[in-house]
Design a protein around this motif. Structure first.
Motif, short mmCIF file in Angstrom:
data_model
loop_
_atom_site.label_atom_id
_atom_site.label_comp_id
_atom_site.label_asym_id
_atom_site.label_seq_id
_atom_site.Cartn_x
_atom_site.Cartn_y
_atom_site.Cartn_z
N TYR A 79 -3.17 -0.49 -3.75
CA TYR A 79 -2.91 -0.56 -5.18
C TYR A 79 -3.79 -1.61 -5.86
CZ TYR A 79 1.26 2.23 -4.24
OH TYR A 79 2.11 3.22 -3.86
N HIS A 80 -4.09 -2.72 -5.16
CA HIS A 80 -4.75 -3.84 -5.84
C HIS A 80 -6.19 -3.53 -6.25
CE1 HIS A 80 -6.27 -4.47 -1.78
NE2 HIS A 80 -7.19 -5.26 -2.27
N SER A 133 -7.33 0.04 -5.85
CA SER A 133 -7.38 1.50 -5.93
C SER A 133 -8.30 2.12 -4.89
CB SER A 133 -7.82 1.94 -7.33
OG SER A 133 -6.88 1.54 -8.30
N ASN A 153 0.84 -1.19 0.00
CA ASN A 153 0.00 0.00 0.00
C ASN A 153 0.87 1.25 0.00
OD1 ASN A 153 0.75 0.79 2.79
ND2 ASN A 153 -0.39 -1.04 3.38
N HIS A 176 -3.79 4.05 0.79
CA HIS A 176 -4.18 3.68 -0.57
C HIS A 176 -3.78 2.26 -0.86
CE1 HIS A 176 -4.92 4.10 -4.88
NE2 HIS A 176 -3.74 3.53 -5.07
N THR A 232 5.41 4.68 0.20
CA THR A 232 4.90 3.36 -0.13
C THR A 232 5.36 2.33 0.90
OG1 THR A 232 6.79 2.66 -1.46
CG2 THR A 232 5.11 4.00 -2.57
#
Length: 116
Positions: free
Chosen positions: A99-100, A102, A31, A97, A51
């Motif tokens: 990523y997988h 959004s 994330n 956030h 990140t």
């Protein structure tokens, strides 16, 4: 997922503040966590992001003054703010956030006020 911020307040120009954000719940390990801010009458903007791999990016307006970091296996994020200016006055929001999918999660916001 729940995000809880702390550390906002009132400080004179040139001073420092440290914001903290603790994430709880079922957190996906890959994330990014970050800080956004929103001043009255303006859109929310990215201040800094880090990140899960440790990469960081900053808004040009805060480079060299603010430092973002993570701890507690990635479930906490901090923003060290130095050399504060009146234009840094805003409500600061913690963001998580994924990523997988959004998806974004937000904290409730903490007020930062810089007096000139």
């Amino acid at each position: 997922v729940r995000l809880v911020e702390s550390g906002g307040g009132l400080v004179q120009a040139g001073g420092s503040l440290r914001l903290s954000c603790a994430a709880s719940g079922s957190i996906v390990s890959v994330n990014a966590m970050g800080w956004y801010r929103q001043a009255p009458g303006k859109q929310r903007e990215l201040v800094a992001r880090i990140t899960s791999g440790g990469s960081t990016n900053y808004a040009d307006s805060v480079k060299g003054r603010f430092t973002i970091s993570r701890a507690n296996a990635g479930s906490a994020v901090y923003l060290q703010m130095n050399s504060l200016k009146a234009e840094d006055t805003a409500v600061y929001y913690c963001n998580l956030h994924y990523y997988h999918n959004s998806r974004d999660y937000w904290g409730q916001g903490t007020q930062v006020t810089i007096s000139s």
